[in-house]
Design a protein around this motif. Sequence first.
Motif, PDB file in Angstrom:
ATOM      1  N   LEU A 294      92.681  91.948 -27.697  1.00 23.77           N
ATOM      2  CA  LEU A 294      92.387  91.211 -26.424  1.00 23.77           C
ATOM      3  C   LEU A 294      93.865  90.784 -26.039  1.00 23.77           C
ATOM      4  O   LEU A 294      94.630  90.411 -26.751  1.00 23.77           O
ATOM      5  CB  LEU A 294      91.816  89.680 -26.747  1.00 23.77           C
ATOM      6  CG  LEU A 294      91.314  88.886 -25.770  1.00 23.77           C
ATOM      7  CD1 LEU A 294      90.396  89.472 -24.729  1.00 23.77           C
ATOM      8  CD2 LEU A 294      90.905  87.563 -26.390  1.00 23.77           C
ATOM      9  N   PHE A 295      94.046  91.194 -24.740  1.00 25.55           N
ATOM     10  CA  PHE A 295      95.568  91.067 -24.078  1.00 25.55           C
ATOM     11  C   PHE A 295      95.517  89.834 -23.257  1.00 25.55           C
ATOM     12  O   PHE A 295      94.726  89.358 -22.602  1.00 25.55           O
ATOM     13  CB  PHE A 295      95.659  92.386 -23.105  1.00 25.55           C
ATOM     14  CG  PHE A 295      95.511  93.486 -23.672  1.00 25.55           C
ATOM     15  CD1 PHE A 295      96.651  94.166 -24.053  1.00 25.55           C
ATOM     16  CD2 PHE A 295      94.562  94.254 -24.140  1.00 25.55           C
ATOM     17  CE1 PHE A 295      96.728  95.389 -24.861  1.00 25.55           C
ATOM     18  CE2 PHE A 295      94.605  95.508 -24.809  1.00 25.55           C
ATOM     19  CZ  PHE A 295      95.641  96.067 -25.161  1.00 25.55           C
ATOM     20  N   LEU A 296      96.544  89.103 -23.863  1.00 25.96           N
ATOM     21  CA  LEU A 296      96.749  87.796 -23.539  1.00 25.96           C
ATOM     22  C   LEU A 296      97.871  87.464 -22.475  1.00 25.96           C
ATOM     23  O   LEU A 296      98.102  86.550 -21.860  1.00 25.96           O
ATOM     24  CB  LEU A 296      97.148  86.911 -24.760  1.00 25.96           C
ATOM     25  CG  LEU A 296      96.175  86.913 -25.916  1.00 25.96           C
ATOM     26  CD1 LEU A 296      97.002  86.017 -27.129  1.00 25.96           C
ATOM     27  CD2 LEU A 296      94.916  86.457 -25.580  1.00 25.96           C
ATOM     28  N   THR A 297      98.749  88.671 -22.007  1.00 30.15           N
ATOM     29  CA  THR A 297      99.652  88.564 -21.322  1.00 30.15           C
ATOM     30  C   THR A 297      99.612  89.657 -20.250  1.00 30.15           C
ATOM     31  O   THR A 297      99.079  90.645 -20.256  1.00 30.15           O
ATOM     32  CB  THR A 297     101.032  88.737 -22.086  1.00 30.15           C
ATOM     33  OG1 THR A 297     101.145  89.794 -23.112  1.00 30.15           O
ATOM     34  CG2 THR A 297     101.528  87.522 -22.611  1.00 30.15           C
ATOM     35  N   ASP A 298     100.270  89.365 -18.958  1.00 29.47           N
ATOM     36  CA  ASP A 298     100.106  90.161 -17.687  1.00 29.47           C
ATOM     37  C   ASP A 298     101.000  91.436 -17.906  1.00 29.47           C
ATOM     38  O   ASP A 298     102.317  91.279 -17.892  1.00 29.47           O
ATOM     39  CB  ASP A 298     100.463  89.390 -16.661  1.00 29.47           C
ATOM     40  CG  ASP A 298     100.157  89.869 -15.322  1.00 29.47           C
ATOM     41  OD1 ASP A 298     100.627  91.124 -15.085  1.00 29.47           O
ATOM     42  OD2 ASP A 298      99.387  89.320 -14.197  1.00 29.47           O
ATOM     43  N   SER A 299     100.558  92.598 -17.731  1.00 32.77           N
ATOM     44  CA  SER A 299     101.547  93.479 -18.345  1.00 32.77           C
ATOM     45  C   SER A 299     102.449  94.091 -16.794  1.00 32.77           C
ATOM     46  O   SER A 299     103.248  94.962 -16.920  1.00 32.77           O
ATOM     47  CB  SER A 299     100.435  94.920 -18.447  1.00 32.77           C
ATOM     48  OG  SER A 299      99.656  94.998 -17.385  1.00 32.77           O
ATOM     49  N   GLU A 300     102.229  93.377 -15.804  1.00 35.33           N
ATOM     50  CA  GLU A 300     102.968  93.590 -14.633  1.00 35.33           C
ATOM     51  C   GLU A 300     104.046  92.575 -14.525  1.00 35.33           C
ATOM     52  O   GLU A 300     105.227  92.755 -13.974  1.00 35.33           O
ATOM     53  CB  GLU A 300     102.184  93.571 -13.227  1.00 35.33           C
ATOM     54  CG  GLU A 300     101.040  94.565 -13.388  1.00 35.33           C
ATOM     55  CD  GLU A 300     101.679  95.978 -13.414  1.00 35.33           C
ATOM     56  OE1 GLU A 300     102.865  96.250 -12.643  1.00 35.33           O
ATOM     57  OE2 GLU A 300     101.410  96.888 -14.037  1.00 35.33           O
ATOM     58  N   LYS A 301     103.875  91.184 -15.034  1.00 35.14           N
ATOM     59  CA  LYS A 301     104.653  90.003 -14.846  1.00 35.14           C
ATOM     60  C   LYS A 301     105.593  89.568 -16.095  1.00 35.14           C
ATOM     61  O   LYS A 301     106.484  89.242 -16.041  1.00 35.14           O
ATOM     62  CB  LYS A 301     103.926  89.001 -14.073  1.00 35.14           C
ATOM     63  CG  LYS A 301     103.303  89.048 -12.810  1.00 35.14           C
ATOM     64  CD  LYS A 301     102.236  88.005 -12.540  1.00 35.14           C
ATOM     65  CE  LYS A 301     101.685  88.161 -11.192  1.00 35.14           C
ATOM     66  NZ  LYS A 301     100.869  86.832 -10.907  1.00 35.14           N
ATOM     67  N   ASP A 302     104.708  89.741 -17.251  1.00 35.42           N
ATOM     68  CA  ASP A 302     105.324  89.256 -18.383  1.00 35.42           C
ATOM     69  C   ASP A 302     106.135  90.040 -19.270  1.00 35.42           C
ATOM     70  O   ASP A 302     107.034  89.549 -20.044  1.00 35.42           O
ATOM     71  CB  ASP A 302     104.093  88.667 -19.256  1.00 35.42           C
ATOM     72  CG  ASP A 302     103.329  87.484 -18.563  1.00 35.42           C
ATOM     73  OD1 ASP A 302     103.933  86.658 -17.815  1.00 35.42           O
ATOM     74  OD2 ASP A 302     102.133  87.248 -18.914  1.00 35.42           O
ATOM     75  N   TYR A 303     106.162  91.321 -19.230  1.00 31.98           N
ATOM     76  CA  TYR A 303     106.715  92.223 -19.972  1.00 31.98           C
ATOM     77  C   TYR A 303     106.657  93.744 -19.385  1.00 31.98           C
ATOM     78  O   TYR A 303     106.018  93.997 -18.451  1.00 31.98           O
ATOM     79  CB  TYR A 303     106.301  92.222 -21.520  1.00 31.98           C
ATOM     80  CG  TYR A 303     105.003  92.893 -21.585  1.00 31.98           C
ATOM     81  CD1 TYR A 303     104.779  94.228 -21.838  1.00 31.98           C
ATOM     82  CD2 TYR A 303     103.729  91.906 -21.593  1.00 31.98           C
ATOM     83  CE1 TYR A 303     103.436  94.559 -21.773  1.00 31.98           C
ATOM     84  CE2 TYR A 303     102.450  92.354 -21.509  1.00 31.98           C
ATOM     85  CZ  TYR A 303     102.428  93.934 -21.866  1.00 31.98           C
ATOM     86  OH  TYR A 303     100.943  94.415 -22.038  1.00 31.98           O
ATOM     87  N   LYS A 304     107.645  94.367 -19.893  1.00 30.82           N
ATOM     88  CA  LYS A 304     107.809  95.805 -19.502  1.00 30.82           C
ATOM     89  C   LYS A 304     107.962  96.643 -20.663  1.00 30.82           C
ATOM     90  O   LYS A 304     108.150  96.214 -21.789  1.00 30.82           O
ATOM     91  CB  LYS A 304     109.264  95.898 -18.721  1.00 30.82           C
ATOM     92  CG  LYS A 304     109.129  95.374 -17.289  1.00 30.82           C
ATOM     93  CD  LYS A 304     110.638  95.755 -16.752  1.00 30.82           C
ATOM     94  CE  LYS A 304     110.913  94.727 -15.383  1.00 30.82           C
ATOM     95  NZ  LYS A 304     111.858  95.259 -14.673  1.00 30.82           N
ATOM     96  N   GLY A 305     107.263  97.957 -20.634  1.00 27.06           N
ATOM     97  CA  GLY A 305     107.186  98.784 -21.746  1.00 27.06           C
ATOM     98  C   GLY A 305     106.085  98.073 -22.511  1.00 27.06           C
ATOM     99  O   GLY A 305     105.066  97.835 -21.844  1.00 27.06           O
ATOM    100  N   GLY A 306     105.936  98.465 -24.000  1.00 28.82           N
ATOM    101  CA  GLY A 306     104.866  97.684 -24.649  1.00 28.82           C
ATOM    102  C   GLY A 306     103.532  98.268 -24.258  1.00 28.82           C
ATOM    103  O   GLY A 306     102.654  97.701 -24.232  1.00 28.82           O
ATOM    104  N   GLU A 307     103.428  99.698 -24.047  1.00 25.26           N
ATOM    105  CA  GLU A 307     102.102 100.388 -23.784  1.00 25.26           C
ATOM    106  C   GLU A 307     101.407 100.312 -25.166  1.00 25.26           C
ATOM    107  O   GLU A 307     101.812 100.622 -26.194  1.00 25.26           O
ATOM    108  CB  GLU A 307     102.261 101.647 -23.411  1.00 25.26           C
ATOM    109  CG  GLU A 307     102.903 101.527 -21.837  1.00 25.26           C
ATOM    110  CD  GLU A 307     104.299 101.579 -21.624  1.00 25.26           C
ATOM    111  OE1 GLU A 307     104.945 101.621 -20.733  1.00 25.26           O
ATOM    112  OE2 GLU A 307     105.101 101.570 -22.862  1.00 25.26           O
ATOM    113  N   PHE A 308      99.878 100.334 -25.016  1.00 25.85           N
ATOM    114  CA  PHE A 308      99.220 100.558 -26.199  1.00 25.85           C
ATOM    115  C   PHE A 308      99.063 101.974 -26.392  1.00 25.85           C
ATOM    116  O   PHE A 308      98.474 102.765 -25.371  1.00 25.85           O
ATOM    117  CB  PHE A 308      97.584  99.828 -25.937  1.00 25.85           C
ATOM    118  CG  PHE A 308      96.827 100.042 -27.165  1.00 25.85           C
ATOM    119  CD1 PHE A 308      96.929  98.848 -27.980  1.00 25.85           C
ATOM    120  CD2 PHE A 308      96.011 101.045 -27.362  1.00 25.85           C
ATOM    121  CE1 PHE A 308      96.077  98.960 -29.341  1.00 25.85           C
ATOM    122  CE2 PHE A 308      95.047 101.154 -28.244  1.00 25.85           C
ATOM    123  CZ  PHE A 308      95.192 100.182 -29.336  1.00 25.85           C
TER     124      PHE A 308
END
Length: 236
Positions: free
Chosen positions: A155-169
């Motif tokens: 379950l993804f809790l953070t916004d991949s566009e706003k909260d962080y960069k990188g960190g791909e699954f």
Amino acid sequence: MMQPIIPFSSLNWSEAIDSLNQKGFALFSDVVSTEVCHTFIEMYDTREAYRSVIDMKRYNFGLGEYKYFSYPLPVVIEQLRSGLYPYLASVANDWMHKLGIPVHYPETLSAFLELCHQKGQHRPTPLILKYKKGDFNTLHQDLYGEVYFPFQAVLFLTDSEKDYKGGEFVMTEQRPRMQSKAIVLRPTQGQMLVFTTNFRPVLGTKGYYRTAMRHGVSEVLAGKRYNVGIIFHDAK
């Protein structure tokens, strides 16, 4: 108190099962609200919610930290675990049949957990993970004991566009006598990814065979990334 998740019957299971069979994973959108995501993040520093804390660097798992929840689990995790299980158990049994593996998964999570307990697996495995800049998770499989369920969810809790960069699954698929295939996904807040824990069946010229799969998280380049892992089997 966290709001309940959306009804499981409203999820597109036909599409999801097809994706699991063809790719080894399925992505569901808008499973939980932004409020639920924020509540989990705020819960991260609540000591009594967890049975143990893991420093990934210490165990050569990568960089970052994750925490295993204690029983009783938060209501949303309990709902996800028990509600998803019957749908996925049906797919799991189909996979075992195709591969000729003499394993049958019960219809309910409680019956499956009883099988875990008979093998000395009593510890809860759902967890919450926190990554900051520079953190990552190496490719792995979450097995934890003799008895394991062939699917798990994130379950993804953070916004991949706003909260962080990188960190791909990241997932890799290794077919016999072939080069590994890399799968890179970037789900965002409120989405849930269901994927194979260990392998998936692939139809070849002589019938079905296993293709091994692993998963991990690429390096976070900026910001913070949180997610909850839903693992169905208990651990030793």
